[in-house]
Design an enzyme around this catalytic site. Structure first.
Site, PDB file in Angstrom:
ATOM      1  N   CYS A   2     -19.013 -19.968  28.331  1.00  0.00           N
ATOM      2  CA  CYS A   2     -20.420 -19.651  28.794  1.00  0.00           C
ATOM      3  C   CYS A   2     -20.699 -20.337  30.355  1.00  0.00           C
ATOM      4  CB  CYS A   2     -20.519 -21.375  28.843  1.00  0.00           C
ATOM      5  SG  CYS A   2     -20.756 -22.002  26.782  1.00  0.00           S
ATOM      6  N   ARG A  27     -18.696 -14.332  29.324  1.00  0.00           N
ATOM      7  CA  ARG A  27     -17.752 -15.182  29.157  1.00  0.00           C
ATOM      8  C   ARG A  27     -18.439 -16.222  27.745  1.00  0.00           C
ATOM      9  NH1 ARG A  27     -16.428 -18.241  34.616  1.00  0.00           N
ATOM     10  NH2 ARG A  27     -16.652 -20.328  33.754  1.00  0.00           N
ATOM     11  N   TRP A  74     -20.929 -19.441  23.904  1.00  0.00           N
ATOM     12  CA  TRP A  74     -19.522 -19.204  23.748  1.00  0.00           C
ATOM     13  C   TRP A  74     -19.549 -20.139  22.824  1.00  0.00           C
ATOM     14  CZ3 TRP A  74     -15.380 -21.231  22.061  1.00  0.00           C
ATOM     15  CH2 TRP A  74     -14.746 -20.481  21.709  1.00  0.00           C
ATOM     16  N   ASN A 100     -21.115 -26.000  31.077  1.00  0.00           N
ATOM     17  CA  ASN A 100     -20.534 -25.165  30.485  1.00  0.00           C
ATOM     18  C   ASN A 100     -19.005 -26.448  30.141  1.00  0.00           C
ATOM     19  OD1 ASN A 100     -17.812 -23.298  30.270  1.00  0.00           O
ATOM     20  ND2 ASN A 100     -17.917 -23.294  32.331  1.00  0.00           N
ATOM     21  N   GLY A 101     -18.612 -26.243  28.911  1.00  0.00           N
ATOM     22  CA  GLY A 101     -16.766 -27.229  29.077  1.00  0.00           C
ATOM     23  C   GLY A 101     -17.703 -28.358  27.778  1.00  0.00           C
ATOM     24  N   GLU A 503       1.149  -6.740  22.007  1.00  0.00           N
ATOM     25  CA  GLU A 503      -0.292  -6.291  23.034  1.00  0.00           C
ATOM     26  C   GLU A 503      -1.098  -5.333  22.270  1.00  0.00           C
ATOM     27  OE1 GLU A 503      -2.059  -8.033  25.668  1.00  0.00           O
ATOM     28  OE2 GLU A 503      -2.983  -6.103  26.141  1.00  0.00           O
ATOM     29  N   LYS A 507      -4.480  -6.190  20.772  1.00  0.00           N
ATOM     30  CA  LYS A 507      -5.900  -5.126  21.185  1.00  0.00           C
ATOM     31  C   LYS A 507      -6.352  -4.683  19.957  1.00  0.00           C
ATOM     32  CE  LYS A 507      -6.303  -5.525  24.626  1.00  0.00           C
ATOM     33  NZ  LYS A 507      -5.075  -6.319  25.538  1.00  0.00           N
ATOM     34  N   GLU A 510      -8.514  -7.703  18.447  1.00  0.00           N
ATOM     35  CA  GLU A 510      -9.275  -8.302  18.856  1.00  0.00           C
ATOM     36  C   GLU A 510     -10.817  -7.259  19.546  1.00  0.00           C
ATOM     37  OE1 GLU A 510      -8.649  -9.257  22.601  1.00  0.00           O
ATOM     38  OE2 GLU A 510      -7.482  -7.569  23.428  1.00  0.00           O
ATOM     39  N   HIS A 526      13.594  -8.283   7.468  1.00  0.00           N
ATOM     40  CA  HIS A 526      13.818  -9.563   7.623  1.00  0.00           C
ATOM     41  C   HIS A 526      12.654 -10.113   6.222  1.00  0.00           C
ATOM     42  CE1 HIS A 526      17.612  -9.903   9.281  1.00  0.00           C
ATOM     43  NE2 HIS A 526      17.282  -9.454  10.412  1.00  0.00           N
ATOM     44  N   LYS A 623     -14.416 -14.223  28.028  1.00  0.00           N
ATOM     45  CA  LYS A 623     -13.268 -12.875  29.261  1.00  0.00           C
ATOM     46  C   LYS A 623     -12.717 -13.907  29.294  1.00  0.00           C
ATOM     47  CE  LYS A 623     -11.603 -10.047  31.227  1.00  0.00           C
ATOM     48  NZ  LYS A 623     -10.580  -9.744  30.609  1.00  0.00           N
TER      49      LYS A 623
HETATM   50  C1  F6R Z   1      -6.617 -10.150  25.361  1.00  0.00           C
HETATM   51  C2  F6R Z   1      -7.358 -11.335  25.779  1.00  0.00           C
HETATM   52  C3  F6R Z   1      -6.774 -12.384  26.002  1.00  0.00           C
HETATM   53  C4  F6R Z   1      -6.576 -13.007  27.524  1.00  0.00           C
HETATM   54  C5  F6R Z   1      -6.154 -14.948  27.144  1.00  0.00           C
HETATM   55  C6  F6R Z   1      -6.121 -15.221  28.803  1.00  0.00           C
HETATM   56  O1  F6R Z   1      -7.245  -8.611  25.661  1.00  0.00           O
HETATM   57  O2  F6R Z   1      -8.038 -10.795  27.302  1.00  0.00           O
HETATM   58  O3  F6R Z   1      -5.875 -12.245  25.058  1.00  0.00           O
HETATM   59  O4  F6R Z   1      -5.649 -12.719  28.348  1.00  0.00           O
HETATM   60  O5  F6R Z   1      -7.442 -15.498  26.503  1.00  0.00           O
HETATM   61  O6  F6R Z   1      -6.604 -15.596  29.811  1.00  0.00           O
HETATM   62  P1  F6R Z   1      -6.473 -15.225  30.732  1.00  0.00           P
HETATM   63  O7  F6R Z   1      -5.470 -14.571  31.424  1.00  0.00           O
HETATM   64  O8  F6R Z   1      -7.543 -15.432  32.206  1.00  0.00           O
HETATM   65  O9  F6R Z   1      -5.785 -16.954  30.917  1.00  0.00           O
END
Ligand code: F6R
Length: 628
Positions: A2, A27, A74, A100-101, A503, A507, A510, A526, A623
């Site tokens: 948020c 956010r 969010w 926010n929280g 990773e 990617k 998500e 396994h 994010k």
């Molecule tokens: C994936 C992604 C998330 C963040 C995770 C941690 O693309 O961006 O998996 O890596 O939420 O976020 P930070 O790095 O801000 O702690």
């Protein structure tokens, strides 16, 4: 999670609020709202979905006044519906709150308020706040207090001790259009000093369009903002005086330029990210000069017995590459923990342990809480060998992480708008290369000429990244068509490229909503191999080095089960087994993740874009994950 914005000044508040929210949409983006106040009373406009919906509604319905608050959500408590969108109001529609929280004791507060006859209109935890504030304001005005900012501030100061949890919030009161109040506890909030106005927001990009002079609120602080000035108080109610600071040049959100999505633009920015970081931290020097220039005191690194790294998501994958480097190059035993797991099951304390928190946003609640817990339990230990050696790696030095840890490596990747981390992942990797080479140099675990050789190869990285991106962009776009009906993808890697397989899978999941799993290639047999058939493509990272032949054999095993094989590997006779090759040049195996990440990012981007999905704002994500 948020984003909140609040403004007070001489201009119409609504356009400023909407501009600020646009910069904070990363956010959270499932609903948004604004409230403004003027002598005629309070206006509140909210809309489900993206900010565009709110903007259209504000244009239609209007939101007059020079003082206002806004929110982009969010969902935590309550579905993403309009009735759960902020701002939330009290029953008399006199008090408006954005938050926010999470208010952890909201259930108890709700029950108490309901017992007093209050009717709730949303499922949110936030709605208790306007009702509590309304009670305090009624009590104060009944006792003769005037409808002033000071009264609103006092009501907030009486309300906050009733709230448990972490929050940043902003409040308007219909009876006092010339004031607003804000507060923060373990969630970010900054005040910007504009010309004739103050703007308050969860993050710097929302301020950068108005001012570069900012004052981050400290934990527990509250502020009263009027058109002419601000008053700042700590949790004990004592007036605080602090000078504002200046925003750095990179703290604004650029536009997409000619790219279709921010994610693609940010993938393309990686050669520049690498060049900037390498120039600053691997300066060309004489033969006896240190190889790495890091802003980390030697005392933090001396005599280390162990390193533990705390992170989430993509940052954790960077940490896994980092752990490989720290162990193999610098010879320091290193463990990587999910920050969300570490807090509730930390390993036994060991002496001379460095704890590294990795978070691009610097605001991830799980990572911050795990670091704070580690700091506390080490501080509680009497023996100085157990002191907390803490280091942060982040893209946002001004974040909560920056205030929590004494030393910080800033990856300086610039603002990343796409929710899927790309250039910040590269930046985190580079920070670990710097740290591992510095430690190897200090400990003498590798010869100087060997380390010099690695650094020389690192300097070639920006050009290699540029060539790779140029070469693979169209190839991945073409390949994306093949994934139109794909439901599952397996990613394989080994050694230092195992985290790159993880990773790649993250990617894809998500942003394209395709189920994907990353495995260490040798682990396939396994169990997971049972998943394979002609409908499950396998992406295999096979780079020359210690495990090259092994990964190729594991890929053969998948091919024998009819899986379509996509290779992230160099061109050559060995890699002809792949049905499709995304070619990566041969480099020292230790450096190869810096290149193999590119096909992972481009492939997932193009698959999602080909499916017509909202690549920059995938569903259910945000994010900056500021809730536990
Ligand atoms: C994936 C992604 C998330 C963040 C995770 C941690 O693309 O961006 O998996 O890596 O939420 O976020 P930070 O790095 O801000 O702690």
């Amino acid at each position: 999670m948020c984003g909140i914005v609040a403004v007070i000044g001489t201009r119409d508040a609504a356009p400023l609020l909407l501009d600020g929210l646009r910069q904070l949409e990363y956010r959270g983006y499932d609903s948004a709202g604004v409230a403004t106040v003027e002598a005629g009373g309070l206006t509140c406009v909210r809309a489900e979905g993206k900010l565009l919906n709110l903007t259209a509604r504000v244009e239609r319905e209007g939101a007059p006044g020079h003082c206002g608050i806004g929110h982009t959500r969010w969902a935590t408590h309550g579905k993403p519906e309009e009735r759960n969108a902020h701002p939330h109001l009290d029953a008399g529609r006199e008090v408006a709150v954005v938050q926010n929280g999470i208010i952890e004791n909201h259930r108890l507060l709700r029950e108490q308020l309901q017992a007093e006859g209050v009717q709730f209109l949303s499922d949110t935890d936030t709605e208790v706040i306007p009702h509590l504030l309304s009670k305090e304001l009624k009590a104060l005005t009944a006792a003769g207090a005037a409808a002033t900012g000071a009264t609103l501030l006092l009501a907030l100061q009486r309300t906050l001790p009733q709230l448990e949890g972490a929050y940043a919030l902003a409040v308007l009161w219909a009876q006092c259009p010339e004031a607003l109040v804000v507060a923060r506890k373990q969630a970010p909030l900054l005040i910007g000093f504009g010309e004739g106005e103050f703007i308050c927001a969860s993050d710097t990009p929302a301020l950068a369009g108005v001012t570069r002079t900012i004052l981050p609120l400290e934990d527990g602080e509250v502020a009263l903002l009027g058109p002419l000035g601000i008053e700042l108080y700590n949790a004990a109610g004592e007036r605080q005086q602090r000078l504002p600071t200046q925003l750095k040049g990179t703290d604004h959100v650029a536009d997409k330029r000619s790219f279709r999505h921010f994610m693609l633009k940010e993938i393309h920015e990686q050669p520049e990210t690498a060049a900037r970081w390498l120039a600053r931290h691997f300066p060309e020097g004489g033969p006896d000069d240190p190889l790495v220039a890091l802003p980390v005191e030697a005392a933090l690194l001396e005599g280390l017995q162990r390193i533990q790294v705390l992170a989430c998501g993509t940052s954790r994958h960077a940490a896994l590459v980092g752990a490989y480097l720290l162990e193999q190059l610098a010879g320091v035993p290193t463990s990587v923990y999910y920050a969300s797991e570490f807090r509730y099951g930390p390993p036994p304390l060991g002496p001379d342990t460095l704890t590294v928190g990795v978070t691009q946003s610097g605001e991830t609640a799980d990572t911050l809480a795990a670091l704070a817990m580690e700091q506390q339990r080490r501080a509680d230990h009497g023996d100085p060998a157990y002191r907390a050696r803490l280091l942060g790696i982040t893209n946002r030095p001004e974040s909560s992480l920056g205030r929590l840890v004494p030393q910080l490596i800033d990856i300086e990747a610039g603002v990343e708008v796409g929710v899927a981390a790309t250039k910040t992942f590269l930046g985190q990797l580079l920070a670990f290369y710097g740290l591992a080479i510095r430690l190897a140099e200090l400990r003498g675990s590798r010869s100087r000429s060997e380390l010099h050789g690695l650094v020389a190869q690192l300097r070639a990285l920006p050009a290699q990244l540029q060539t790779l991106i140029d070469r693979l962009d169209l190839r991945c776009a073409a390949l994306a068509h093949e994934f139109a009906d794909t439901q599952d993808v397996i990613y394989l890697g080994r050694g230092i490229n195992y985290p790159i397989a993880l990773e790649g899978a993250l990617k894809l999941k998500e942003i394209s909503y395709i189920h994907a799993e990353g495995y260490p290639a040798g682990e396939m047999k396994h169990g997971p191999i049972a998943l394979l058939d002609a409908r499950v493509p396998v992406v295999s990272v096979a780079m020359p080095g210690r495990v090259f032949d092994k990964v190729l054999s594991n890929a053969q095993e998948a091919k024998a089960r009819d899986a379509r094989l996509i290779g992230v590997a160099p061109e050559g006779p060995d890699t002809e087994i792949f049905d499709v090759l995304l070619p990566v040049p041969v480099v020292d195996e230790l450096l190869s993740p810096l290149l193999t990440l590119i096909p992972m990012q481009l492939l997932s981007y193009h698959i999602a874009a080909h499916r017509g999905l909202d690549v920059d704002q995938p569903r259910n994500l945000a994010k900056s994950v500021t809730v536990e």
